[in-house]
Design an enzyme around this catalytic site. Structure first.
Site, PDB file in Angstrom:
ATOM      1  N   GLU A 143      -1.108  18.217  30.106  1.00 27.89           N
ATOM      2  CA  GLU A 143      -2.484  17.737  30.131  1.00 27.89           C
ATOM      3  C   GLU A 143      -2.439  16.215  30.174  1.00 27.89           C
ATOM      4  OE1 GLU A 143      -2.482  21.665  28.247  1.00 27.89           O
ATOM      5  OE2 GLU A 143      -1.700  19.817  27.371  1.00 27.89           O
ATOM      6  N   TYR A 155       1.970  11.911  38.339  1.00 32.81           N
ATOM      7  CA  TYR A 155       2.214  13.360  38.313  1.00 32.81           C
ATOM      8  C   TYR A 155       2.044  13.970  39.701  1.00 32.81           C
ATOM      9  CZ  TYR A 155       1.963  12.847  33.233  1.00 32.81           C
ATOM     10  OH  TYR A 155       2.173  12.471  31.935  1.00 32.81           O
TER      11      TYR A 155
END
Length: 198
Positions: A143, A155
């Site tokens: 998360e 990411y």
């Protein structure tokens, strides 16, 4: 003239230990408005989570010292904490991950602000993916704050896909809450870079 932090020429992953927690927490506090506490790290160690530190030789402890300008060495020394300076190493970053049945959940990954933009986060992500494959995990989950555009970009560049939102997941300023973007990486779709770390 401002000093520019030199990128370490080599780095290696080593297990996080109780002795390294103060240095880890100092970086954590410098990097986040809502940092993990020492107890978060010690509890992770006690639970047997995969906790790793990325360390490099300090410039004044190896051949790179002669190449480092005086200002860069002084700046490096400010981010080289006592625990690592005594061993001639600099703590660049760290991560904490929890293994599940067929997945690994990345709980925390941090690069010291002085070393941002030098490619250390992708290196740690690739090393974690390699370790996760070795644990027979199929997925890597995490998360990230919806407002953390820099981390989201890192990411996504490293193969993670947005798969959902957790409403009000993170604490924010003034007692508010911030959404988390849930991301996943299917491990058989990305190359392992274990060999990149010695």
């Amino acid at each position: 003239m401002s000093a520019v932090m030199q990128q370490p020429r080599e780095a290696r992953l080593e297990p996080m230990t109780i002795e390294r927690v103060p240095a880890v927490c100092a970086i954590e506090r410098s990097a986040f408005t809502h940092p993990w506490t020492p107890a978060n790290f010690t509890d992770s160690l006690a639970a047997g989570y995969h906790c790793q530190c990325l360390v490099a030789p300090a410039p004044d402890s190896g051949p790179a010292a002669a190449d480092a300008p005086r200002g860069a060495r002084a700046l490096w020394n400010r981010v080289t904490l006592r625990e690592t300076r005594e061993s001639g190493e600099t703590l660049i970053g760290y991560f904490v991950a929890m293994k599940g049945v067929d997945e690994v959940h990345l709980l925390n990954i941090t690069v010291a602000p002085a070393f941002h933009g030098q490619g250390w986060a992708p290196l740690m992500l690739e090393a974690l993916a390699g370790w996760s494959r070795g644990q027979n995990a199929q997925w890597l989950w995490l998360e990230v704050r919806a407002s953390n555009l820099r981390a989201l970009a890192v990411y996504e560049r490293n193969g993670f896909r947005r798969v959902g939102i957790r409403k009000g997941y993170y604490p924010a300023e003034g007692g508010a809450r911030e959404d988390a973007v849930v991301m996943s990486l299917r491990l058989n779709e990305s190359p392992s870079a274990w060999g990149a770390l010695k």
